[in-house]
Structures are given as C-alpha cells and as structure tokens.
Design a protein around this motif. Structure first.
Motif, mmCIF file in Angstrom:
data_model
loop_
_atom_site.group_PDB
_atom_site.id
_atom_site.type_symbol
_atom_site.label_atom_id
_atom_site.label_comp_id
_atom_site.label_asym_id
_atom_site.label_seq_id
_atom_site.Cartn_x
_atom_site.Cartn_y
_atom_site.Cartn_z
ATOM 1 N N GLY A 168 -6.458 63.266 35.558
ATOM 2 C CA GLY A 168 -5.128 63.608 36.055
ATOM 3 C C GLY A 168 -4.110 63.737 34.945
ATOM 4 N N VAL A 169 -4.094 62.787 34.018
ATOM 5 C CA VAL A 169 -3.122 62.841 32.928
ATOM 6 C C VAL A 169 -3.431 63.999 31.987
ATOM 7 N N LEU A 170 -4.701 64.198 31.672
ATOM 8 C CA LEU A 170 -5.076 65.314 30.794
ATOM 9 C C LEU A 170 -4.650 66.648 31.391
ATOM 10 N N THR A 171 -4.940 66.862 32.659
ATOM 11 C CA THR A 171 -4.594 68.138 33.296
ATOM 12 C C THR A 171 -3.087 68.312 33.391
ATOM 13 N N PHE A 199 -13.371 64.804 25.146
ATOM 14 C CA PHE A 199 -12.811 66.067 25.638
ATOM 15 C C PHE A 199 -11.284 66.023 25.606
ATOM 16 N N THR A 200 -10.716 64.870 25.965
ATOM 17 C CA THR A 200 -9.260 64.707 25.920
ATOM 18 C C THR A 200 -8.750 64.799 24.491
ATOM 19 N N TRP A 201 -9.432 64.129 23.581
ATOM 20 C CA TRP A 201 -9.050 64.188 22.168
ATOM 21 C C TRP A 201 -9.074 65.625 21.675
ATOM 22 N N ALA A 202 -10.122 66.358 21.994
ATOM 23 C CA ALA A 202 -10.241 67.747 21.527
ATOM 24 C C ALA A 202 -9.121 68.611 22.092
ATOM 25 N N ALA A 203 -8.786 68.416 23.379
ATOM 26 C CA ALA A 203 -7.720 69.218 23.990
ATOM 27 C C ALA A 203 -6.367 68.914 23.345
ATOM 28 N N TYR A 204 -6.060 67.634 23.167
ATOM 29 C CA TYR A 204 -4.786 67.273 22.554
ATOM 30 C C TYR A 204 -4.708 67.744 21.097
ATOM 31 N N LEU A 205 -5.806 67.646 20.387
ATOM 32 C CA LEU A 205 -5.830 68.113 19.004
ATOM 33 C C LEU A 205 -5.590 69.619 18.936
ATOM 34 N N GLY A 206 -6.203 70.362 19.860
ATOM 35 C CA GLY A 206 -5.967 71.799 19.893
ATOM 36 C C GLY A 206 -4.520 72.139 20.202
ATOM 37 N N CYS A 207 -3.894 71.408 21.140
ATOM 38 C CA CYS A 207 -2.483 71.648 21.457
ATOM 39 C C CYS A 207 -1.595 71.365 20.246
#
Length: 696
Positions: free
Chosen positions: A524-527, A576-584
């Motif tokens: 939920g927080v990631l999305t 997966f969360t780390w990768a998404a935040y790093l990409g942002c």
C-alpha cells in the motif's frame, strides 16, 4: 555507630527464601530536623552500612528510601487546560536516554498501585501514532479528532496557497479555468445548452451532478461578485478574491462529503478496534498526499466522488444496501470515473442477493434495481422528456464518454502508454479495434473482482445466517474495489494520470490499520508513493514541487514508513521497494541535473511511465492473489473436506479426551458439525475446536 546520622533501623526476623516467591518492601522517606532529605543507605557500600552488631546472621533491616515524585503532567486534576498548559513540549523519543523524561509521544510514564513511577518505553512507529499515544495517555484524547480536523484544514489551505493548473497560461489556462467556466455557463444558460455551448473552450464533460454542483457554487459566487462568472467576459479571471472563493469551494466540498465519510469509515469498518487505532486510520486518510495535491493544488473536486464511494461502501458493510446503492449512483453521477468501482460493487450486491436465498434475495435485487434506476432518472431528468427533446439525452452521454480522443492523451503510467514505446498502438491498428482490445483486457483484469465477492457470499451461505454482514466481506469488498479500479487504470481506454486516485483509495483503506511488517502495508505505501511520483510531470507543470515534497514526507512520517531495511532480512517485496525508490530518486536527480535532449523532449515523462507501470502491475497482481485468499477464508473448510476428515479427527480427539485407564478427562469428543441437532455448516476447524472446548 551512635554517631552516624542515619535513620532508625528496625530489626526484622529472617525471611525464608523460596524459589518461586518474592516479597516487596514498602519504603518511606526520612528527613532531618532542618527539612533536608537524609541520604539513602542504598548508595552506601556494604562496608559502610551501619548494621547493628546485635542483629543475628541472616537478618536484613528495612531500608527506607524516598518516594519519587510523579510528573506534573500525570497528576490528577480537574482543570484540563491547567494540566495542558503546565505540560512542557514533549520530546519525540526517550530512546537511549537511560533516564526518565517528560511524558512524550514515544514513551509515557505509567504509575503503579504503590505510587512508584516506572517509565515504560514503547516503540510507536510513526509520528502520528506517537502523537495519538501521547494525547491518550495525558487525558486529552477527546481533542484528537478536533485537532486532526483543524490540522487538515491548515494543510489543505497551505497547499492552496501555491499555484494551480493553467495559472497565467492563456488562452485555455487549465483545469482551474475549466471548473470556473462550468460555474459560469450553468448559471447563465438553460439546461439543454450545458453540454453543447462552445465545446472548444472547456465544454462540460462530466455527469449532471457535477453540473449541479457547479451551478450551486456559481450562484453563491455570483451573489458575492457577479464579475467572477459573467458569461464569456469572465474567461481567465484570476484576481485574488475569485481565487479565494474557488479554493474555499474545494475545502467546503471536501469537508461536506469526504471528511465525514473518512470519519464514518474508521468508526464502522474498525468498530472492533481501539479508538486510538481508529484515529490513526483517520490521520492516514485525511493527509493522503495524492488527493491533497490534485484537489487543493492542481484544482479539482475528486474528494466528492471518492467520499460518496466511501459512504456507499460503508453503507454496504453496515447492511444498508439500498442507501449504499443510492450513494454509489450519486458517485457515478458526479464523475464517470466511479465506473472503475462498478464491477466490484455489482458483484458484491449480486452475491448478497444469492446469499439471502430465492425469496429475500429476489426482493433485494428488485429494490436495488428500482433505487439505482430511480436515482439515474432523477439525475438526468432535465435532459429527458417532457423537459427536453428525446435526443437531448445524447448530449451528456457523448461528452461523458469521449472515445474520439484516442487510447491515451498525455503520458500516463498504464499498460498502453508504457508498451507504446515498443508497439505504436495508434499506428498499428484502428481506433475501433483499440477500443475492443482495451475492453477485453479490462474485462480480464477485473475478472477476479467480479467473481470473488459472489463466490465468497456463496461459501457463506452454507453457514448459519449471521445477524449482520460477515466481517470477512469487508476485506473482500475492499480488495475487489482495488482490483477493479486498478484494472481500469491499467487497461481501459482514455485514462488520465489523475485517475490513479481511484485505486489508491481502497489501497489506503486497507493499509490504514495494517501492521507495518505486513505485505498489505508495504504494498500500500509503495503504490501510494509511486502513484504520487507518477503525477510528478503534471505537478511540475503546475508549479507544485514544494507541496509534492512536503506532503510526501509528512504522510510517510505520520504513518511511520521508512524504506530502511536490513539487507540481510530483506524480502523480495523489500528489495522491490528499494529498487522502485532508488529509480524515483535517480530520475529526479537526472531531471534536475540536466534537461532532456532536443531529440527526445518527452524523455523524462516516458521514463516516469516505464518506472511506475511495473509497480502498478505488481499491485494489480497482488490484489488478485489477496482477493483469492480472502475469498477462500470466507467459507473456511468445505463440507466435503470435513466429511472426509471427520472419522480420523474424531478418533484423535476422542483418544486425547480420555485419561488413564480409559476414564474421560472431561473433554467431550469434537462435534465436527458445529452445534448438535443443527444442519451442517462450513466453518474453520480451529473455530470449531475452540468453540467446542469453550462450551465444555
């Protein structure tokens, strides 16, 4: 020994030591004649203790020590304001201090029955939860909701102090001008011209309830200053007084619909939780950054549609299905994007009709059909005979569903825009073929939301009829709303970036009380965070960069989310969360460090789409998995499975219930069918066994 300035020490008889018992010694302070406190003997070394030589070996005297004072914030008082004003500003945490401090958000002093103070440091994840804990422990918990509402008003107003969509950009300006223009034309034109007047300049393209809302706001504004909404001559009006009025209409509409809906949700859906947990969920909903940025920054009225949907869902769970159908139809009548929720709502209601049986279910179905049709008829009444020509109904319908705009317009993080990098959909096939293909993909996408609620209701039909709506259906309904809305966002025809608000609503409702280490909270927080990031190109165009950063940090701080996890204990979801935040973060740094190349001016929006779409697809897949699990738990173990296992389990339970020599130990054999002399019903094994043991 007589010269030592010490308290009177009374000898005690030796106490026999036991292995499992301990005894406490009450102590009282001792003072000198001048009023000063005598030192405690606990601070003396063993060689300096003034033990009388007459005491027998093994005797221990009573040690007198002062009673610690209670913190003034914890003193009983009838004056609430006095206790509040005398309480200093609490520190955020007592971690690592090694001593007692003031009553704080993270640690509050508890007072035992003997009057001794013991600081119990309890970790509360999130600034919001620590604040709630501090308010509850200091006796001001009834001020939590008023303070939350006042703080949310302040935050909304601060966001509105910034710029908005289309500010100072003639000739079309932006969404702010579109909303103002609709107030203008609804107040000066007859109803039959609302959807046909000058369509090239922000023609009305929302259902009639939005038009009625614009008419009401325009009437009030015209009473204050008619120049704000003068027909044709007021286009592009941006004076401070008109902006103040327009911003106020958003806040008033929000507090008329969405805020009461959020409060009612926390009280009904979480009625079995503590009041502190309910208030924590309210904080999560009222400070949702995506909704605040779009409605109070970009300028729209999405909170009205979302609030009506939330009221409808709460009514369904409360058993008020007719009221829920009426409210959800009003949500559809305000914005057509509420259709994203329609498969889940329809499946839930059809499943309940089947659950009630042929007679009661048929009655409910007929009543729902009458309420829904009557509400739509009421909303579209000015466009129907005898108030208008028979063809007038086509005017709002063609404006509400703009299929002539193509599969997508702006860059939006959905399947079609992301795959358009490789497959040029608009060149590969015709627009009619794309409409059929998107409809097929969307149908397959929300198939779980259309089936799961019905299957869950049918599994519950084999159980004893409950007095209200079974609690498991709350989760099923929310997951169905998430799956349905996310499927429409990813695969449907003509999607805007702002419609990510629809799947974010049920996802935020799910995470509002979820444990921080649960997949529901993490997904939920990631999305939500990636959903805010997906709107960054729009927010940057509107000049809302400061609000974007501030609200994102505030909300994550309130709910206690931080992407800091141990790499050794990280799961796939954490990685997966780390990768998404790093990409942002990298994309933001790249965008601020250098501009896009001249050959690819849309490079950064396209990269934003390619980064956000996999996260939304992951949330969609997670919703399918979760709704299947929730549907399975709705009925527990089936009747067939229980019949197959009945003989072996009865044998095991019967053998364990007998004592030595075959004498019963008082535990009756398991009644696997639930209650005796009743028809068979499907409940879980654990519930059956625990209920049977409790009955005995």
């Amino acid at each position: 020994m007589d010269q030592v300035d010490s308290p009177i020490l009374l000898p005690q008889t030796p106490r026999r030591r036991t292995r499992h018992r301990t005894s406490s010694i009450a102590s009282q302070p001792t003072f000198r004649s001048d009023g000063s406190l005598k030192p405690s003997h606990r601070s003396l070394s063993p060689n300096m203790r003034p033990w009388p030589s007459s005491l027998p070996n093994g005797s221990y005297p009573e040690i007198l020590a002062p009673v610690p004072r209670r913190h003034h914030a914890l003193q009983p008082t009838t004056a609430l304001a006095d206790a509040w004003l005398r309480t200093p500003s609490p520190p955020l945490s007592l971690r690592g201090s090694g001593q007692h401090g003031h009553a704080s958000f993270g640690a509050v002093a508890f007072v035992g029955a003997a009057g001794k103070e013991s600081a119990v440091v309890q970790e509360e994840q999130g600034f919001g939860r620590r604040w709630l804990r501090w308010m509850h422990k200091n006796g001001v918990k009834h001020w939590v909701v008023p303070c939350t509402l006042l703080a949310s008003v302040l935050v909304r107003w601060c966001v509105g102090l910034g710029s908005y969509s289309g500010q100072g950009t003639p000739p079309m300006f932006g969404d702010y001008e579109a909303q103002r223009h609709w107030m203008e034309l609804t107040n000066h034109l007859p109803t039959r011209q609302w959807y046909t007047y000058d369509l090239q300049y922000w023609g009305l393209d929302y259902p009639p309830l939005t038009a009625y809302h614009s008419w009401l706001c325009g009437k009030i504004g015209s009473f204050i200053d008619p120049s704000w909404f003068a027909l044709d001559t007021s286009r592009g009006v941006e004076n401070p007084t008109s902006k103040l009025f327009m911003r106020s209409t958003v806040i008033l509409s929000d507090y008329a619909i969405y805020v009461p809906a959020a409060w009612l949700f926390t009280r009904v859906w979480h009625s079995d939780r503590s009041r502190r947990t309910q208030n924590g969920a309210l904080l999560t909903l009222l400070f949702h950054p995506a909704l605040l940025l779009i409605d109070f920054g970009h300028f729209q009225y999405n909170s009205v549609m979302l609030g009506l949907t939330l009221l409808a869902a709460t009514s369904f769970i409360s058993g008020r299905d007719l009221l829920g159908a009426f409210l959800f139809t009003f949500s559809l009548g305000f914005k057509q994007m509420a259709l994203y929720y329609a498969p889940a709502v329809g499946s839930y209601l059809i499943g309940k009709c089947l659950y009630l049986g042929p007679r009661d279910g048929a009655q409910l179905f007929v009543r729902l059909a009458i309420v829904t049709a009557g509400t739509f008829l009421l909303l579209f009444l000015p466009f129907l005979p005898p108030f208008a020509a028979a063809s007038a109904i086509l005017d709002p319908i063609t404006r509400i569903f703009p299929f002539n705009r193509g599969i997508f317009e702006d860059k939006v993080a959905n399947f079609w825009c992301a795959t358009n990098v490789i497959v040029k959909w608009k060149l590969w096939t015709t627009q009619s073929a794309l409409m059929r293909l998107s409809a097929l993909f969307t149908l397959v996408g929300f198939l779980g939301a259309a089936i799961a609620p019905i299957r869950a209701w049918l599994r519950l039909r084999n159980q004893e009829r409950a007095t209200g709506v079974p609690s498991v259906m709350r989760t099923v309904l929310l997951l169905a709303l998430l799956n349905s809305s996310m499927s429409f966002f990813l695969f449907s025809f003509q999607v805007h970036e702002k419609t990510i608000l629809l799947p974010l609503l049920p996802l935020t409702l799910l995470l509002s009380t979820a444990p921080h280490d649960s997949p529901t909270f993490k997904v939920g927080v990631l999305t939500n965070n990636v959903g805010i990031f997906s709107m960054w190109p729009l927010l940057r165009k509107d000049g809302l960069g400061t609000q974007y950063v501030a609200l994102s940090l505030l909300w994550n701080r309130l709910i206690g989310h931080g992407p800091y996890v141990s790499l050794r204990k990280a799961t796939f979801l954490d990685a997966f969360t780390w990768a998404a935040y790093l990409g942002c973060a990298l994309l933001h740094l790249l965008e601020f460090a250098c501009g896009p190349p001249a050959r690819y001016p849309d490079l950064f929006p396209v990269l934003n789409v390619l980064l956000c779409t996999p996260v939304f697809l992951f949330a969609w897949l997670w919703s399918i998995k979760s709704i299947i699990e929730a549907r399975w738990t709705a009925g527990g173990v089936s009747v067939v499975e229980r019949k197959e296992k009945r003989t072996s389990l009865d044998r095991v339970i019967s053998s364990e219930s007998l004592g030595a020599g075959g004498v019963s130990s008082g535990l009756a054999p398991l009644d696997f069918d639930g209650v005796r002399n009743r028809r068979e019903k499907a409940t879980s094994l654990g519930y059956e066994f625990s209920s049977r043991r409790g009955a005995n």
